[in-house]
Design a protein around this motif. Structure first.
Motif, short mmCIF file in Angstrom:
data_model
loop_
_atom_site.label_atom_id
_atom_site.label_comp_id
_atom_site.label_asym_id
_atom_site.label_seq_id
_atom_site.Cartn_x
_atom_site.Cartn_y
_atom_site.Cartn_z
N GLU A 20 -8.98 10.72 2.64
CA GLU A 20 -9.72 11.83 3.23
C GLU A 20 -11.16 11.39 3.51
OE1 GLU A 20 -11.39 15.93 1.42
OE2 GLU A 20 -9.20 15.74 1.41
N ASN A 21 -11.56 11.47 4.77
CA ASN A 21 -12.93 11.17 5.19
C ASN A 21 -13.36 9.74 4.85
OD1 ASN A 21 -13.23 13.83 6.10
ND2 ASN A 21 -13.85 14.50 4.05
N VAL A 22 -12.53 8.77 5.20
CA VAL A 22 -12.87 7.37 4.93
C VAL A 22 -12.52 6.49 6.12
CG1 VAL A 22 -12.66 7.48 2.41
CG2 VAL A 22 -10.65 6.99 3.79
N GLY A 23 -13.04 5.25 6.15
CA GLY A 23 -12.72 4.27 7.17
C GLY A 23 -11.79 3.21 6.59
N PHE A 24 -11.49 2.16 7.37
CA PHE A 24 -10.62 1.11 6.85
C PHE A 24 -10.90 -0.21 7.54
CE2 PHE A 24 -7.16 -0.37 4.40
CZ PHE A 24 -6.50 -1.32 5.16
N HIS A 25 -10.96 -1.30 6.77
CA HIS A 25 -11.08 -2.64 7.32
C HIS A 25 -10.07 -3.53 6.63
CE1 HIS A 25 -12.59 -6.48 8.66
NE2 HIS A 25 -12.49 -6.89 7.41
N VAL A 26 -9.31 -4.25 7.41
CA VAL A 26 -8.36 -5.21 6.84
C VAL A 26 -8.16 -6.31 7.88
CG1 VAL A 26 -6.25 -4.08 7.66
CG2 VAL A 26 -6.18 -5.38 5.55
N PRO A 27 -8.00 -7.56 7.48
CA PRO A 27 -7.78 -8.62 8.46
C PRO A 27 -6.57 -8.34 9.33
CG PRO A 27 -8.19 -9.56 6.30
CD PRO A 27 -8.04 -8.07 6.11
N SER A 28 -6.56 -8.84 10.57
CA SER A 28 -5.47 -8.55 11.50
C SER A 28 -4.15 -9.14 11.04
CB SER A 28 -5.82 -9.10 12.89
OG SER A 28 -6.05 -10.48 12.82
N SER A 29 -4.15 -10.10 10.13
CA SER A 29 -2.90 -10.69 9.63
C SER A 29 -2.25 -9.83 8.56
CB SER A 29 -3.17 -12.08 9.05
OG SER A 29 -4.04 -11.98 7.94
N GLN A 30 -2.90 -8.77 8.15
CA GLN A 30 -2.41 -7.90 7.08
C GLN A 30 -1.81 -6.64 7.67
OE1 GLN A 30 -3.42 -8.64 3.71
NE2 GLN A 30 -2.35 -6.95 2.78
N THR A 31 -0.80 -6.09 7.06
CA THR A 31 -0.27 -4.80 7.51
C THR A 31 -0.71 -3.73 6.53
OG1 THR A 31 1.77 -5.16 6.28
CG2 THR A 31 1.74 -5.85 8.60
N HIS A 32 -0.78 -2.49 7.03
CA HIS A 32 -1.26 -1.39 6.20
C HIS A 32 -0.60 -0.09 6.65
CE1 HIS A 32 -3.79 1.39 4.06
NE2 HIS A 32 -3.93 2.03 5.20
N SER A 33 -0.30 0.75 5.72
CA SER A 33 0.15 2.10 6.01
C SER A 33 -0.59 3.06 5.11
CB SER A 33 1.65 2.24 5.76
OG SER A 33 2.04 3.59 5.90
N SER A 34 -1.12 4.11 5.67
CA SER A 34 -1.86 5.07 4.86
C SER A 34 -1.06 6.34 4.63
CB SER A 34 -3.20 5.41 5.54
OG SER A 34 -2.97 5.98 6.80
N ASN A 35 0.22 6.31 4.94
CA ASN A 35 1.05 7.50 4.72
C ASN A 35 1.53 7.60 3.30
OD1 ASN A 35 0.82 8.18 7.40
ND2 ASN A 35 2.53 6.82 7.95
N TYR A 45 0.81 -1.22 0.00
CA TYR A 45 0.00 0.00 0.00
C TYR A 45 0.85 1.27 0.00
CZ TYR A 45 -3.49 -3.42 1.22
OH TYR A 45 -4.31 -4.52 1.21
N ASN A 46 2.15 1.14 0.06
CA ASN A 46 3.02 2.32 -0.04
C ASN A 46 4.40 1.92 -0.53
OD1 ASN A 46 4.11 1.10 2.21
ND2 ASN A 46 3.78 2.81 3.58
N GLN A 47 5.13 2.90 -1.04
CA GLN A 47 6.49 2.71 -1.53
C GLN A 47 7.40 3.73 -0.84
OE1 GLN A 47 7.76 0.55 -3.91
NE2 GLN A 47 5.78 -0.47 -4.04
N GLU A 48 8.67 3.47 -0.88
CA GLU A 48 9.64 4.44 -0.36
C GLU A 48 9.56 5.73 -1.19
OE1 GLU A 48 11.57 4.01 2.35
OE2 GLU A 48 10.58 2.07 2.65
N ALA A 49 10.02 6.84 -0.61
CA ALA A 49 10.08 8.11 -1.33
C ALA A 49 10.92 7.91 -2.60
CB ALA A 49 10.67 9.18 -0.45
N PRO A 50 10.59 8.53 -3.67
CA PRO A 50 9.61 9.61 -3.82
C PRO A 50 8.18 9.15 -4.11
CG PRO A 50 10.74 9.32 -5.89
CD PRO A 50 11.32 8.30 -4.93
N TYR A 51 7.92 7.85 -4.19
CA TYR A 51 6.59 7.38 -4.58
C TYR A 51 5.56 7.55 -3.47
CZ TYR A 51 9.12 5.44 -8.49
OH TYR A 51 9.92 5.30 -9.59
N GLY A 52 5.87 7.08 -2.27
CA GLY A 52 4.97 7.26 -1.13
C GLY A 52 3.79 6.31 -1.14
N GLY A 53 2.78 6.67 -0.33
CA GLY A 53 1.61 5.81 -0.16
C GLY A 53 0.38 6.38 -0.82
N ASN A 54 -0.74 6.25 -0.15
CA ASN A 54 -2.02 6.74 -0.64
C ASN A 54 -2.49 7.88 0.26
OD1 ASN A 54 -2.66 4.72 -2.78
ND2 ASN A 54 -2.49 3.32 -1.04
N TYR A 55 -3.32 8.76 -0.28
CA TYR A 55 -3.92 9.83 0.49
C TYR A 55 -5.38 9.45 0.76
CZ TYR A 55 -6.11 14.28 1.54
OH TYR A 55 -6.83 15.28 2.13
#
Length: 195
Positions: free
Chosen positions: A180-195, A168-178
């Motif tokens: 705004e005004n949303v929720g998130f669901h993902v299984p506990s075995s999954q990792t996530h970064s929204s930065n 869900y994200n890459q090192e700079a300069p690519y980065g992650g996702n933006y």
């Protein structure tokens, strides 16, 4: 070989019919700035209405619980690209069913789910705006896909993944996702970064 199909006009159709299906490999769909729209309009419908049988006017009631796509890439295909396209008012704005597919530089607006990935792996979703999704901004049902450098705006829920090893994200300069005004669901075995 490869082929490029370029839209030269906007398309409008029913939300109970997939508008464009890509069933071969090596095909690029260039929307050329055009829009594929359904005749369904969610304006003024309570967001909690869109679940099946929740109330009259909800999206899943209109389509009898089926999620048809603005653009659908069939399973068993590979190396397909969707770009420069706006899709509004379908079950999935775009669905990547093949492997090594790319969705980029597109706007998925007011679909039940912005983008879906299933049946294949190693797909890339980047440089898109996914907004006003009536359910999830994205759903992923396979592993080894990448979703980064996208804008998720005003989606009812951020995203859902039932699989691991998705990025869900890459090192700079690519980065992650933006987001705004949303929720998130993902299984506990999954990792996530929204930065």
């Amino acid at each position: 070989g490869t082929k490029t199909c370029t839209l030269n006009t906007d398309l409008t159709g029913s939300p109970v019919v997939t508008q464009i299906t890509i069933s071969g490999s090596g095909i690029t769909l260039d929307g050329n700035g055009h829009t594929i729209s359904s005749i369904y309009d969610a304006t003024g419908v309570d967001p909690s209405c869109h679940a099946l049988n929740a109330c009259t006017g909800g999206f899943l009631n209109v389509v009898n619980g089926q999620l048809y796509s603005g653009v659908f890439i069939s399973g068993g295909t590979s190396n397909n690209i969707i770009k420069n396209l706006t899709v509004k008012g379908f079950g999935n704005g775009a669905f990547l069913g093949g492997s090594n597919g790319i969705l980029k530089n597109s706007v998925l607006d007011g679909n039940y789910q912005g983008v879906g990935i299933g049946m294949g792996s190693n797909n890339l979703v980047t440089e898109n705006t996914i907004k006003n999704s009536l359910d999830y901004g994205f759903t992923i049902n396979t592993s080894n896909n990448q979703i980064y450098n996208n804008n998720f705006i005003d989606d009812y829920k951020k995203g859902y993944s039932s699989s691991t090893n998705n990025v869900y994200n890459q090192e700079a300069p690519y980065g992650g996702n933006y987001y705004e005004n949303v929720g998130f669901h993902v299984p506990s075995s999954q990792t996530h970064s929204s930065n």
